[in-house]
Design a protein around this motif. Structure first.
Motif, PDB file in Angstrom:
ATOM      1  N   MET A   1       0.850  -1.195   0.000  1.00 60.04           N
ATOM      2  CA  MET A   1       0.000   0.000   0.000  1.00 60.04           C
ATOM      3  C   MET A   1       0.887   1.248   0.000  1.00 60.04           C
ATOM      4  O   MET A   1       1.761   1.398   0.855  1.00 60.04           O
ATOM      5  CB  MET A   1      -0.912  -0.013   1.236  1.00 60.04           C
ATOM      6  N   ASP A   2       0.670   2.162  -0.949  1.00 60.57           N
ATOM      7  CA  ASP A   2       1.495   3.356  -1.009  1.00 60.57           C
ATOM      8  C   ASP A   2       1.078   4.365   0.056  1.00 60.57           C
ATOM      9  O   ASP A   2       0.076   4.204   0.744  1.00 60.57           O
ATOM     10  CB  ASP A   2       1.420   3.973  -2.411  1.00 60.57           C
ATOM     11  N   PHE A   3       1.889   5.418   0.190  1.00 62.04           N
ATOM     12  CA  PHE A   3       1.662   6.401   1.255  1.00 62.04           C
ATOM     13  C   PHE A   3       0.295   7.072   1.121  1.00 62.04           C
ATOM     14  O   PHE A   3      -0.416   7.256   2.116  1.00 62.04           O
ATOM     15  CB  PHE A   3       2.768   7.459   1.215  1.00 62.04           C
ATOM     16  N   TYR A   4      -0.100   7.434  -0.104  1.00 65.98           N
ATOM     17  CA  TYR A   4      -1.373   8.123  -0.320  1.00 65.98           C
ATOM     18  C   TYR A   4      -2.548   7.244   0.091  1.00 65.98           C
ATOM     19  O   TYR A   4      -3.469   7.698   0.779  1.00 65.98           O
ATOM     20  CB  TYR A   4      -1.492   8.519  -1.792  1.00 65.98           C
ATOM     21  N   SER A   5      -2.517   5.978  -0.319  1.00 65.37           N
ATOM     22  CA  SER A   5      -3.597   5.052   0.033  1.00 65.37           C
ATOM     23  C   SER A   5      -3.662   4.832   1.536  1.00 65.37           C
ATOM     24  O   SER A   5      -4.744   4.761   2.132  1.00 65.37           O
ATOM     25  CB  SER A   5      -3.399   3.709  -0.682  1.00 65.37           C
ATOM     26  N   LEU A   6      -2.479   4.716   2.172  1.00 62.10           N
ATOM     27  CA  LEU A   6      -2.432   4.529   3.616  1.00 62.10           C
ATOM     28  C   LEU A   6      -2.988   5.749   4.339  1.00 62.10           C
ATOM     29  O   LEU A   6      -3.712   5.617   5.340  1.00 62.10           O
ATOM     30  CB  LEU A   6      -0.986   4.268   4.048  1.00 62.10           C
ATOM     31  N   LEU A   7      -2.672   6.933   3.816  1.00 57.31           N
ATOM     32  CA  LEU A   7      -3.187   8.168   4.407  1.00 57.31           C
ATOM     33  C   LEU A   7      -4.708   8.217   4.324  1.00 57.31           C
ATOM     34  O   LEU A   7      -5.391   8.545   5.309  1.00 57.31           O
ATOM     35  CB  LEU A   7      -2.577   9.371   3.696  1.00 57.31           C
ATOM     36  N   ILE A   8      -5.256   7.892   3.154  1.00 54.80           N
ATOM     37  CA  ILE A   8      -6.708   7.891   2.973  1.00 54.80           C
ATOM     38  C   ILE A   8      -7.363   6.900   3.926  1.00 54.80           C
ATOM     39  O   ILE A   8      -8.394   7.203   4.566  1.00 54.80           O
ATOM     40  CB  ILE A   8      -7.076   7.550   1.511  1.00 54.80           C
ATOM     41  N   GLU A   9      -6.780   5.711   4.056  1.00 58.48           N
ATOM     42  CA  GLU A   9      -7.357   4.690   4.930  1.00 58.48           C
ATOM     43  C   GLU A   9      -7.352   5.155   6.384  1.00 58.48           C
ATOM     44  O   GLU A   9      -8.337   4.969   7.111  1.00 58.48           O
ATOM     45  CB  GLU A   9      -6.583   3.383   4.800  1.00 58.48           C
ATOM     46  N   ASN A  10      -6.254   5.764   6.813  1.00 59.89           N
ATOM     47  CA  ASN A  10      -6.185   6.252   8.197  1.00 59.89           C
ATOM     48  C   ASN A  10      -7.183   7.373   8.446  1.00 59.89           C
ATOM     49  O   ASN A  10      -7.780   7.457   9.533  1.00 59.89           O
ATOM     50  CB  ASN A  10      -4.765   6.726   8.519  1.00 59.89           C
ATOM     51  N   ILE A  11      -7.376   8.238   7.453  1.00 56.41           N
ATOM     52  CA  ILE A  11      -8.366   9.305   7.585  1.00 56.41           C
ATOM     53  C   ILE A  11      -9.766   8.717   7.716  1.00 56.41           C
ATOM     54  O   ILE A  11     -10.574   9.158   8.541  1.00 56.41           O
ATOM     55  CB  ILE A  11      -8.291  10.266   6.379  1.00 56.41           C
ATOM     56  N   ILE A  12     -10.065   7.700   6.915  1.00 61.79           N
ATOM     57  CA  ILE A  12     -11.367   7.042   6.976  1.00 61.79           C
ATOM     58  C   ILE A  12     -11.575   6.407   8.346  1.00 61.79           C
ATOM     59  O   ILE A  12     -12.658   6.505   8.941  1.00 61.79           O
ATOM     60  CB  ILE A  12     -11.489   5.982   5.860  1.00 61.79           C
ATOM     61  N   ILE A  13     -10.531   5.744   8.864  1.00 56.30           N
ATOM     62  CA  ILE A  13     -10.629   5.105  10.176  1.00 56.30           C
ATOM     63  C   ILE A  13     -10.916   6.136  11.268  1.00 56.30           C
ATOM     64  O   ILE A  13     -11.830   5.952  12.096  1.00 56.30           O
ATOM     65  CB  ILE A  13      -9.330   4.333  10.499  1.00 56.30           C
ATOM     66  N   ILE A  14     -10.156   7.227  11.270  1.00 54.53           N
ATOM     67  CA  ILE A  14     -10.325   8.250  12.303  1.00 54.53           C
ATOM     68  C   ILE A  14     -11.696   8.917  12.183  1.00 54.53           C
ATOM     69  O   ILE A  14     -12.415   9.097  13.181  1.00 54.53           O
ATOM     70  CB  ILE A  14      -9.207   9.298  12.205  1.00 54.53           C
TER      71      ILE A  14
END
Length: 205
Positions: A1-14
């Motif tokens: 998973m690239d940085f952008y995808s990981l960032l989006i996923e973490n934002i969704i989780i929070i």
């Protein structure tokens, strides 16, 4: 998973955790619970769906035990809800807004968890529906309300339609982060339109 995808996923989780925690807090305040009760209901609302999801697929310890930051987000959301409730004129509209946002965020999180465990699309959609809906069910049962999913409102149907839409986008090779955001948006729009237009599923009795 690239940085952008990981960032989006973490934002969704929070965002999902915060949204459902706020919806639980406002539901508890409607019932005039004390501060401890508000935090407990917020916590159960935010982790209920994900806990059921993890238990169903055998992913233990469940997510909030492995990652304490969830508890921090939930407590902050509950405290902010209690401190700023006077600035919110209508509990019902606020509860609906955050419940709808949480439904969208957690549905996509459940789908992604299913994909991470190599489940088929149907199982992923079912897992997303569990994740999106069960926190609200647990919340309503704790405060002695009939859960929304058992009433006439379109609720789980929005998760199912959103999940199916996600896999349509995936089949069209739409970039994953875009698919996630579009799916969340569709679930939110379905809920809002259904409530505003009083759309319900047919009854056969």
């Amino acid at each position: 998973m690239d940085f952008y995808s990981l960032l989006i996923e973490n934002i969704i989780i929070i965002c999902g955790t915060f949204s459902y925690a706020v919806s639980g807090a406002f539901a508890a305040m409607q019932k005039r619970l004390d501060a401890f009760g508000v935090i407990i209901v917020a916590f159960v609302t935010a982790v209920g769906g994900g806990t059921l999801r993890d238990l169903v697929i055998g992913d233990t310890p469940v997510f909030w035990i492995k990652e304490p930051s969830y508890t921090f987000v939930i407590v902050v959301a509950a405290l902010l809800s209690m401190f700023f409730w006077k600035n919110v004129k209508r509990f019902k509209k606020t509860l609906f807004l955050f419940d709808t946002l949480g439904l969208g965020f957690f549905t996509i999180l459940g789908i992604q968890k299913g994909l991470a465990h190599n489940l088929d699309p149907g199982s992923c959609i079912l897992l997303g529906t569990f994740t999106g809906c069960f926190g609200g069910i647990a919340r309503d049962m704790l405060i002695n309300n009939i859960p929304i999913i058992f009433r006439k409102e379109i609720y789980a149907t929005a998760c199912i339609l959103g999940g199916a839409f996600y896999f349509v986008l995936d089949a069209l090779n739409v970039e994953n982060s875009i698919s996630e955001l579009l799916t969340i948006s569709l679930i939110v729009v379905i809920r809002i339109v259904a409530v505003r237009k009083q759309l319900v599923l047919p009854r056969f009795y």
